[in-house]
Scaffold this motif. Structure first.
Motif, mmCIF file in Angstrom:
data_model
loop_
_atom_site.group_PDB
_atom_site.id
_atom_site.type_symbol
_atom_site.label_atom_id
_atom_site.label_comp_id
_atom_site.label_asym_id
_atom_site.label_seq_id
_atom_site.Cartn_x
_atom_site.Cartn_y
_atom_site.Cartn_z
ATOM 1 N N GLN A 78 12.930 -1.253 -2.978
ATOM 2 C CA GLN A 78 12.234 -0.533 -3.756
ATOM 3 C C GLN A 78 11.372 0.756 -3.145
ATOM 4 O O GLN A 78 11.038 1.828 -3.856
ATOM 5 C CB GLN A 78 11.069 -1.591 -4.269
ATOM 6 C CG GLN A 78 11.401 -2.535 -5.486
ATOM 7 C CD GLN A 78 10.514 -3.591 -5.708
ATOM 8 O OE1 GLN A 78 9.389 -3.256 -5.570
ATOM 9 N NE2 GLN A 78 11.082 -4.620 -6.582
ATOM 10 N N LEU A 79 10.615 0.403 -1.936
ATOM 11 C CA LEU A 79 10.174 1.525 -1.124
ATOM 12 C C LEU A 79 10.917 2.527 -0.707
ATOM 13 O O LEU A 79 10.561 3.802 -1.082
ATOM 14 C CB LEU A 79 9.394 0.764 -0.035
ATOM 15 C CG LEU A 79 8.462 -0.243 0.038
ATOM 16 C CD1 LEU A 79 7.947 -0.802 1.229
ATOM 17 C CD2 LEU A 79 7.342 0.513 -0.412
ATOM 18 N N MET A 80 12.137 2.304 -0.418
ATOM 19 C CA MET A 80 13.012 3.295 -0.158
ATOM 20 C C MET A 80 13.395 4.106 -1.364
ATOM 21 O O MET A 80 13.563 5.511 -1.283
ATOM 22 C CB MET A 80 14.364 2.799 0.552
ATOM 23 C CG MET A 80 14.209 2.238 1.829
ATOM 24 S SD MET A 80 14.899 0.669 2.271
ATOM 25 C CE MET A 80 16.690 0.791 1.436
ATOM 26 N N ALA A 81 13.400 3.571 -2.450
ATOM 27 C CA ALA A 81 13.897 4.174 -3.777
ATOM 28 C C ALA A 81 12.914 5.058 -4.215
ATOM 29 O O ALA A 81 13.010 6.039 -4.822
ATOM 30 C CB ALA A 81 13.914 3.259 -4.746
ATOM 31 N N GLY A 82 11.494 4.841 -3.863
ATOM 32 C CA GLY A 82 10.118 5.611 -3.937
ATOM 33 C C GLY A 82 9.755 6.806 -2.977
ATOM 34 O O GLY A 82 8.933 7.248 -3.021
ATOM 35 N N GLY A 83 10.621 6.784 -2.024
ATOM 36 C CA GLY A 83 10.767 7.734 -1.001
ATOM 37 C C GLY A 83 9.987 7.404 0.473
ATOM 38 O O GLY A 83 9.730 8.152 1.198
ATOM 39 N N THR A 84 9.944 6.212 0.478
ATOM 40 C CA THR A 84 9.275 5.735 1.745
ATOM 41 C C THR A 84 10.344 5.815 2.905
ATOM 42 O O THR A 84 11.420 5.460 2.783
ATOM 43 C CB THR A 84 8.785 4.213 1.818
ATOM 44 O OG1 THR A 84 7.451 4.004 0.957
ATOM 45 C CG2 THR A 84 8.345 3.710 3.050
ATOM 46 N N THR A 85 9.901 6.368 4.064
ATOM 47 C CA THR A 85 10.786 6.375 5.203
ATOM 48 C C THR A 85 10.633 5.198 5.940
ATOM 49 O O THR A 85 9.458 4.955 6.276
ATOM 50 C CB THR A 85 10.546 7.611 5.869
ATOM 51 O OG1 THR A 85 10.541 9.029 4.963
ATOM 52 C CG2 THR A 85 11.590 7.859 7.053
ATOM 53 N N VAL B 155 0.882 -1.168 0.085
ATOM 54 C CA VAL B 155 -0.007 0.137 0.098
ATOM 55 C C VAL B 155 0.863 1.208 0.010
ATOM 56 O O VAL B 155 0.353 2.288 0.152
ATOM 57 C CB VAL B 155 -1.101 0.053 1.083
ATOM 58 C CG1 VAL B 155 -2.070 -1.299 0.888
ATOM 59 C CG2 VAL B 155 -0.078 -0.134 2.527
ATOM 60 N N ASN B 156 2.204 1.095 -0.101
ATOM 61 C CA ASN B 156 3.117 2.259 -0.245
ATOM 62 C C ASN B 156 3.057 3.139 0.822
ATOM 63 O O ASN B 156 2.486 4.365 0.654
ATOM 64 C CB ASN B 156 2.913 2.981 -1.545
ATOM 65 C CG ASN B 156 3.143 1.922 -3.036
ATOM 66 O OD1 ASN B 156 4.260 1.274 -2.930
ATOM 67 N ND2 ASN B 156 2.399 2.238 -3.819
ATOM 68 N N PRO B 157 3.391 2.818 1.812
ATOM 69 C CA PRO B 157 3.482 3.652 3.064
ATOM 70 C C PRO B 157 4.213 4.877 3.054
ATOM 71 O O PRO B 157 5.252 4.772 2.442
ATOM 72 C CB PRO B 157 3.691 2.815 4.290
ATOM 73 C CG PRO B 157 4.440 1.784 3.733
ATOM 74 C CD PRO B 157 4.144 1.524 2.542
ATOM 75 N N GLN B 158 4.036 5.802 3.721
ATOM 76 C CA GLN B 158 4.865 7.035 3.646
ATOM 77 C C GLN B 158 6.022 6.838 4.848
ATOM 78 O O GLN B 158 7.036 7.087 4.616
ATOM 79 C CB GLN B 158 4.049 8.379 3.910
ATOM 80 C CG GLN B 158 3.263 8.816 2.884
ATOM 81 C CD GLN B 158 2.407 10.013 3.180
ATOM 82 O OE1 GLN B 158 1.586 9.972 3.966
ATOM 83 N NE2 GLN B 158 2.775 11.317 2.470
ATOM 84 N N ILE B 159 5.580 6.332 5.908
ATOM 85 C CA ILE B 159 6.505 5.919 7.070
ATOM 86 C C ILE B 159 6.033 4.484 7.412
ATOM 87 O O ILE B 159 5.100 4.165 7.700
ATOM 88 C CB ILE B 159 6.115 6.868 8.212
ATOM 89 C CG1 ILE B 159 6.585 8.215 7.778
ATOM 90 C CG2 ILE B 159 7.158 6.565 9.386
ATOM 91 C CD1 ILE B 159 6.251 9.093 8.853
ATOM 92 N N LEU B 160 7.057 3.526 6.976
ATOM 93 C CA LEU B 160 7.070 2.126 7.476
ATOM 94 C C LEU B 160 8.109 1.779 8.874
ATOM 95 O O LEU B 160 9.106 2.057 8.789
ATOM 96 C CB LEU B 160 7.562 1.228 6.512
ATOM 97 C CG LEU B 160 7.465 -0.265 6.651
ATOM 98 C CD1 LEU B 160 6.192 -0.774 6.737
ATOM 99 C CD2 LEU B 160 8.058 -1.102 5.418
ATOM 100 N N ILE B 161 7.280 1.123 9.678
ATOM 101 C CA ILE B 161 7.898 0.806 11.189
ATOM 102 C C ILE B 161 8.036 -0.600 10.997
ATOM 103 O O ILE B 161 6.930 -1.352 10.941
ATOM 104 C CB ILE B 161 7.213 1.438 12.141
ATOM 105 C CG1 ILE B 161 7.264 2.848 12.213
ATOM 106 C CG2 ILE B 161 8.004 0.987 13.601
ATOM 107 C CD1 ILE B 161 6.592 3.450 13.343
#
Length: 242
Positions: free
Chosen positions: A194-201, A166-172
């Motif tokens: 992939q998430l990090m490359a897309g800007g997910t923190t 779901v492409n979170p903005q912040i993933l813990i």
């Protein structure tokens, strides 16, 4: 200028632990009414401060009981800090406890919609992402089996698939990559990249220092609820491993 995603300022967390040996609810109520209960104060976190920026993978390390899980719960909004402030600029998807947010009597399919709704996503959006979630989880026909019959690895795959698709903005993430077979661990790492490359923190807790070194930009070392060290991942991990 880097975009600030998580701002933790002087966060302290206190728990009150009963120092009496209360063996039953009746004893507890009796002691409580009589004013005879005594407590010990325990500070799980003490004046913790740090900032995390957009697209950063921020590691948190420390021995068992150092306050890592408590800190993640405070940042996720599960716990309110006794002192201090936490500000998150984006939707937060916490993966803290395996199967949290799941109903064990529902099927995997039903839990995708339940867990997704808890995370704030619409049924239409989850329906559009359903095939991707199922494919990534590798659950196959088990998706229509009640998850009380799942192994811990199957639960982890479902939880990780929902949270990351779901492409979170912040993933813990708390130790989630330590569960499952080697192939799925690799796929999970690739998905996080992939998430990090897309800007997910990403906030990432692990006892596996090689994973911390591989994935993280900076690392916070907690010791007895206090910040022991904060800096570049390689250097902090090297000091921690001494």
């Amino acid at each position: 200028m880097k975009e600030l995603m998580i701002d933790v300022k002087d966060v302290s967390m206190q728990f009150r632990l009963s120092s009496d040996r209360v063996m039953s609810l009746k004893e507890f109520v009796t002691a409580k009414i009589g004013g005879k209960l005594t407590y010990n104060e325990f500070w799980a976190l003490k004046n913790v401060s740090f900032e995390v920026y957009k697209g950063e993978v921020f590691g948190i390390i420390g021995r068992n009981g150092s306050g890592k899980s408590t800190l993640l719960k405070v940042i996720s909004g599960i716990l309110k800090p006794t002192k201090g402030m936490v500000k998150c600029n984006g939707n937060v998807v916490p993966m803290l406890e395996l199967g949290s947010g799941f109903d064990m009597d529902l099927t995997g399919r039903e839990n995708i919609y339940l867990n997704g709704a808890i995370l704030g996503y619409s049924k239409d959006f989850l329906r559009s992402e359903y095939d991707k979630i199922l494919e990534f989880s590798e659950l196959g026909h088990f998706i229509d089996v009640p998850i009380r019959n799942y192994s811990s690895g199957m639960l982890m795959r479902l939880a990780f698939s929902i949270a990351t698709m779901v492409n979170p903005q912040i993933l813990i993430v708390d130790e989630i990559l330590a569960v499952g077979d080697e192939a799925f661990q690799k796929k999970s790492r690739d998905r996080m990249m992939q998430l990090m490359a897309g800007g997910t923190t990403v906030l990432f807790v692990s006892h596996n220092l090689s994973q911390i070194r591989e994935l993280c930009d900076r690392v916070l070392w907690l010791d007895a609820g206090k910040v022991n060290k904060l800096g570049i991942a390689e250097q902090v991990c090297e000091d921690y491993g001494l």
